[in-house]
Design a protein around this motif. Structure first.
Motif, PDB file in Angstrom:
ATOM      1  N   VAL A 151      -1.415  -8.447   2.393  1.00  0.00           N
ATOM      2  CA  VAL A 151      -0.501  -6.968   2.318  1.00  0.00           C
ATOM      3  C   VAL A 151       1.210  -7.228   2.918  1.00  0.00           C
ATOM      4  O   VAL A 151       1.406  -7.496   4.039  1.00  0.00           O
ATOM      5  CB  VAL A 151      -1.153  -6.105   3.342  1.00  0.00           C
ATOM      6  CG1 VAL A 151      -0.977  -4.770   3.364  1.00  0.00           C
ATOM      7  CG2 VAL A 151      -2.661  -6.084   3.096  1.00  0.00           C
TER       8      VAL A 151
ATOM      9  N   LEU B 131       0.849  -1.566   0.046  1.00  0.00           N
ATOM     10  CA  LEU B 131       0.127   0.156  -0.043  1.00  0.00           C
ATOM     11  C   LEU B 131       0.850   1.824   0.371  1.00  0.00           C
ATOM     12  O   LEU B 131       1.792   1.139   0.714  1.00  0.00           O
ATOM     13  CB  LEU B 131      -0.577  -0.192   1.264  1.00  0.00           C
ATOM     14  CG  LEU B 131      -1.489  -1.105   1.839  1.00  0.00           C
ATOM     15  CD1 LEU B 131      -2.045  -1.072   2.411  1.00  0.00           C
ATOM     16  CD2 LEU B 131      -2.512  -1.369   0.354  1.00  0.00           C
ATOM     17  N   ASN B 132       0.485   2.236  -0.693  1.00  0.00           N
ATOM     18  CA  ASN B 132       1.317   3.510  -1.090  1.00  0.00           C
ATOM     19  C   ASN B 132       0.066   4.507  -0.637  1.00  0.00           C
ATOM     20  O   ASN B 132      -0.437   4.557  -0.687  1.00  0.00           O
ATOM     21  CB  ASN B 132       2.014   3.638  -2.406  1.00  0.00           C
ATOM     22  CG  ASN B 132       3.471   4.732  -2.329  1.00  0.00           C
ATOM     23  OD1 ASN B 132       3.189   4.588  -1.107  1.00  0.00           O
ATOM     24  ND2 ASN B 132       3.428   5.098  -3.394  1.00  0.00           N
TER      25      ASN B 132
ATOM     26  N   HIS C 239       8.436   0.120   7.145  1.00  0.00           N
ATOM     27  CA  HIS C 239       7.000  -0.337   6.951  1.00  0.00           C
ATOM     28  C   HIS C 239       6.742  -1.688   5.611  1.00  0.00           C
ATOM     29  O   HIS C 239       5.826  -1.345   5.469  1.00  0.00           O
ATOM     30  CB  HIS C 239       6.672   1.251   5.872  1.00  0.00           C
ATOM     31  CG  HIS C 239       6.938   2.495   6.236  1.00  0.00           C
ATOM     32  ND1 HIS C 239       6.488   2.617   7.466  1.00  0.00           N
ATOM     33  CD2 HIS C 239       7.832   3.633   6.912  1.00  0.00           C
ATOM     34  CE1 HIS C 239       6.617   3.263   8.241  1.00  0.00           C
ATOM     35  NE2 HIS C 239       7.283   4.485   7.745  1.00  0.00           N
TER      36      HIS C 239
ATOM     37  N   HIS D 225      -6.428   4.859   8.537  1.00  0.00           N
ATOM     38  CA  HIS D 225      -6.400   4.293   7.040  1.00  0.00           C
ATOM     39  C   HIS D 225      -5.560   3.206   6.859  1.00  0.00           C
ATOM     40  O   HIS D 225      -6.277   2.310   6.136  1.00  0.00           O
ATOM     41  CB  HIS D 225      -5.554   5.992   6.676  1.00  0.00           C
ATOM     42  CG  HIS D 225      -6.119   5.873   4.564  1.00  0.00           C
ATOM     43  ND1 HIS D 225      -5.735   6.427   4.267  1.00  0.00           N
ATOM     44  CD2 HIS D 225      -7.011   5.162   3.629  1.00  0.00           C
ATOM     45  CE1 HIS D 225      -5.771   5.411   2.624  1.00  0.00           C
ATOM     46  NE2 HIS D 225      -6.618   5.259   2.762  1.00  0.00           N
ATOM     47  N   GLU D 226      -4.687   3.170   7.512  1.00  0.00           N
ATOM     48  CA  GLU D 226      -4.162   1.462   6.777  1.00  0.00           C
ATOM     49  C   GLU D 226      -4.425   0.688   7.992  1.00  0.00           C
ATOM     50  O   GLU D 226      -5.280  -0.339   6.384  1.00  0.00           O
ATOM     51  CB  GLU D 226      -2.910   1.443   7.934  1.00  0.00           C
ATOM     52  CG  GLU D 226      -1.986   0.071   7.050  1.00  0.00           C
ATOM     53  CD  GLU D 226      -0.949   0.297   7.848  1.00  0.00           C
ATOM     54  OE1 GLU D 226      -0.005  -1.056   8.276  1.00  0.00           O
ATOM     55  OE2 GLU D 226      -0.054   1.269   8.647  1.00  0.00           O
ATOM     56  N   ARG D 227      -5.713   0.514   9.019  1.00  0.00           N
ATOM     57  CA  ARG D 227      -6.152  -0.660   9.556  1.00  0.00           C
ATOM     58  C   ARG D 227      -7.776  -0.513   8.506  1.00  0.00           C
ATOM     59  O   ARG D 227      -7.847  -2.304   8.496  1.00  0.00           O
ATOM     60  CB  ARG D 227      -6.546  -0.093  10.169  1.00  0.00           C
ATOM     61  CG  ARG D 227      -5.568  -0.329  12.124  1.00  0.00           C
ATOM     62  CD  ARG D 227      -5.994   0.290  12.894  1.00  0.00           C
ATOM     63  NE  ARG D 227      -6.866   0.881  13.239  1.00  0.00           N
ATOM     64  CZ  ARG D 227      -6.808   2.331  14.211  1.00  0.00           C
ATOM     65  NH1 ARG D 227      -5.441   1.790  14.190  1.00  0.00           N
ATOM     66  NH2 ARG D 227      -7.917   3.163  14.002  1.00  0.00           N
TER      67      ARG D 227
ATOM     68  N   ALA E  35       2.890  -1.332   3.730  1.00  0.00           N
ATOM     69  CA  ALA E  35       2.312   0.121   3.562  1.00  0.00           C
ATOM     70  C   ALA E  35       2.638   1.128   4.222  1.00  0.00           C
ATOM     71  O   ALA E  35       3.562   1.336   5.423  1.00  0.00           O
ATOM     72  CB  ALA E  35       0.882   0.310   4.675  1.00  0.00           C
TER      73      ALA E  35
ATOM     74  N   PRO F  16       3.672   5.005   4.008  1.00  0.00           N
ATOM     75  CA  PRO F  16       3.245   6.287   4.911  1.00  0.00           C
ATOM     76  C   PRO F  16       3.237   7.636   3.530  1.00  0.00           C
ATOM     77  O   PRO F  16       4.062   7.015   2.696  1.00  0.00           O
ATOM     78  CB  PRO F  16       3.246   6.736   6.144  1.00  0.00           C
ATOM     79  CG  PRO F  16       4.619   5.989   5.852  1.00  0.00           C
ATOM     80  CD  PRO F  16       4.124   4.476   5.288  1.00  0.00           C
TER      81      PRO F  16
ATOM     82  N   PRO G 250      -2.672   5.841  10.588  1.00  0.00           N
ATOM     83  CA  PRO G 250      -3.052   4.768  10.987  1.00  0.00           C
ATOM     84  C   PRO G 250      -4.292   4.255  11.068  1.00  0.00           C
ATOM     85  O   PRO G 250      -4.034   2.972  10.420  1.00  0.00           O
ATOM     86  CB  PRO G 250      -2.780   4.630  12.385  1.00  0.00           C
ATOM     87  CG  PRO G 250      -1.464   5.726  12.059  1.00  0.00           C
ATOM     88  CD  PRO G 250      -2.372   6.732  11.245  1.00  0.00           C
TER      89      PRO G 250
ATOM     90  N   VAL H 280      -0.739   5.838   2.370  1.00  0.00           N
ATOM     91  CA  VAL H 280      -1.713   5.450   3.352  1.00  0.00           C
ATOM     92  C   VAL H 280      -1.367   7.458   4.423  1.00  0.00           C
ATOM     93  O   VAL H 280      -0.841   7.668   4.397  1.00  0.00           O
ATOM     94  CB  VAL H 280      -1.152   4.428   4.039  1.00  0.00           C
ATOM     95  CG1 VAL H 280      -1.836   4.771   5.510  1.00  0.00           C
ATOM     96  CG2 VAL H 280      -1.375   3.558   3.129  1.00  0.00           C
TER      97      VAL H 280
ATOM     98  N   ARG I 125      -6.263  -2.219   5.037  1.00  0.00           N
ATOM     99  CA  ARG I 125      -6.078  -3.565   5.087  1.00  0.00           C
ATOM    100  C   ARG I 125      -7.346  -4.376   5.732  1.00  0.00           C
ATOM    101  O   ARG I 125      -7.026  -6.289   4.938  1.00  0.00           O
ATOM    102  CB  ARG I 125      -5.379  -3.532   6.699  1.00  0.00           C
ATOM    103  CG  ARG I 125      -3.740  -3.555   6.462  1.00  0.00           C
ATOM    104  CD  ARG I 125      -2.770  -3.615   7.775  1.00  0.00           C
ATOM    105  NE  ARG I 125      -1.338  -3.215   7.442  1.00  0.00           N
ATOM    106  CZ  ARG I 125      -0.525  -4.392   6.909  1.00  0.00           C
ATOM    107  NH1 ARG I 125      -0.650  -5.267   6.407  1.00  0.00           N
ATOM    108  NH2 ARG I 125       0.986  -3.380   6.995  1.00  0.00           N
TER     109      ARG I 125
END
Length: 438
Positions: free
Chosen positions: A175, A152-153, A217, A160-162, A178, A180, A158, A155, A165
């Motif tokens: 994944v 993931l690029n 990351h 947003h990442e959750r 990730a 940021p 945190p 991001v 995912r």
């Protein structure tokens, strides 16, 4: 035995695959691995960054322009490496409509052919769980395509990442990392792509920063564990590298003349040719004992004044052309002409070895694969030879008074107006040679 590999791809250009590739190359090299880089498609800028990151030469692989034997010969350069990391081009499935020597040129072609699982770099800005639909589509569109997972690029947080995912887990997509948002890590660009590696005084520090970013990351162990490959394509393919057009080849090499595919130089050297680099921007003439002068493409339009004032270079070039072959590709072709008009509209006198005047003031993009049948020889490449190559420039022909060098068509077989030029032993074209066949 071929090393296991991965290919870093994306749904579209601009997704961040170059940064991810460079970060992986440098991070894994820092860990003591011998990492062999490759680049899918006709890109003459990225391989220099790969080489700086991995400490090993990077080579282009192109299923449209190269046949299976040449692909095998080039990928054999990875022998002895611990891992292959290849960088894709454009979107994963983007290629031409009509297949060429071995495929359409798409990154997916190379992944299927080599058995290198795809690591998809996915820009998730502006979406969350919906990103999984994109990833699932890319993973499942072609069941023959090996697929490792996504990085993931861009991001945003945190949270947003959750959310992203969560969507990936529901879709069964692994994944692998990730990243940021980090606008400060972007590489600068100009009209033909990234600013060249040699022009970055701080390149090594940039690569170290990319490696640290990726290491923080991305699950490097999971990335390594996902690597795989097919058996070598052809164990006797070493003879399939391109043959040299002369024994002693003087090649212009500096920031104005640098667009030449690494496999060409490598193949010429392996066949026993002597490569004699020189710098027109330093006002160096080509070696007097050269059998052929080769002017690659690059950015002469950014240095036209210096080239016009490089009297020793121009005199040496003209002296060579009086008795021996000279060939120019794209930017080199422009320098062989009468004049070059720069972006501001100023006209600069060039070598005058061809009746060509080109202008960068009236920009129009010329882009695509090229097929050519030579009407005249290019040094040791005989008339009648069939060439594959690629054209990418923004220059316009103002006048062209010499005989055409070749019958040129695009990837669909449609005629192309830019036929190149020939005058005596001086030849030039706008397309960059990738492969040649009798």
């Amino acid at each position: 035995m071929s090393p296991p590999g991965l290919i870093v791809a994306a749904p579209a250009s601009g997704s961040g695959k170059t940064l991810v590739t460079l970060g992986l190359l440098r991070a894994l090299a820092e860990d003591g691995l011998a990492v062999q880089p490759f680049k899918n498609g006709p890109d003459y800028i990225d391989p220099a960054f790969h080489r700086a990151a991995a400490g090993r030469p990077s080579f282009n692989l192109d299923s449209w322009a190269m046949d299976a034997a040449m692909l095998a010969a080039i990928t054999a350069r990875g022998a002895g490496a611990d891992l292959v990391i290849a960088e894709g081009s454009m979107g994963l499935f983007d290629g031409v409509a009509h297949p060429g020597a071995a495929g359409t040129g798409a990154t997916a072609d190379l992944a299927r052919r080599m058995g290198w699982p795809v690591v998809l770099v996915l820009d998730v800005s502006g979406q969350a769980q919906s990103a999984a639909a994109t990833a699932a589509g890319f993973a499942r569109l072609d069941p023959r395509l090996p697929f490792a997972g996504v990085i993931l690029n861009r991001v945003a947080s945190p949270r947003h990442e959750r959310l992203v995912r969560t969507g990936m887990a529901a879709a069964g997509i692994a994944v692998l990392g990730a990243l940021p948002r980090r606008a400060d890590l972007m590489l600068p660009e100009r009209h033909l792509g990234l600013v060249q590696a040699a022009e970055h005084a701080d390149l090594d520090q940039r690569l170290t920063d990319y490696a640290a970013f990726v290491r923080a990351h991305v699950d490097l162990a999971a990335v390594r564990g996902a690597a795989s490959c097919h058996p070598p394509l052809a164990p006797t393919a070493a003879a399939s590298l391109p043959k040299p057009p002369a024994q002693r080849i003087a090649i212009a090499q500096d920031s104005a003349f640098s667009f030449v595919y690494p496999h060409l130089i490598d193949g010429w050297r392996q066949a026993g040719a002597e490569i004699l680099p020189f710098s027109p921007l330093a006002d160096m003439p080509p070696a007097e004992n050269a059998d052929l002068v080769w002017l690659p493409g690059g950015y002469p339009e950014l240095h036209a004044g210096r080239i016009a004032a490089a009297t020793r270079f121009l005199a040496g070039l003209r002296a060579h052309a009086a008795t021996r072959p000279v060939h120019g590709e794209c930017g080199g072709y422009m320098v062989l002409g009468e004049a070059l008009v720069d972006k501001s509209g100023e006209t600069h006198r060039m070598a005058g070895l061809l009746g060509l005047v080109t202008s960068h003031a009236e920009r129009r993009m010329h882009l695509g694969y090229r097929q050519a049948r030579l009407l005249a020889p290019v040094a040791g490449i005989a008339a009648g030879a069939r060439l594959t190559g690629h054209e990418f420039h923004y220059s316009t022909i103002v006048s062209q008074t010499d005989a055409p060098l070749a019958v040129v068509t695009d990837a669909e077989g449609k005629p192309v107006a830019e036929t190149g030029s020939v005058r005596g032993q001086v030849t030039g074209s706008f397309f960059h040679l990738i492969a040649a066949a009798a």
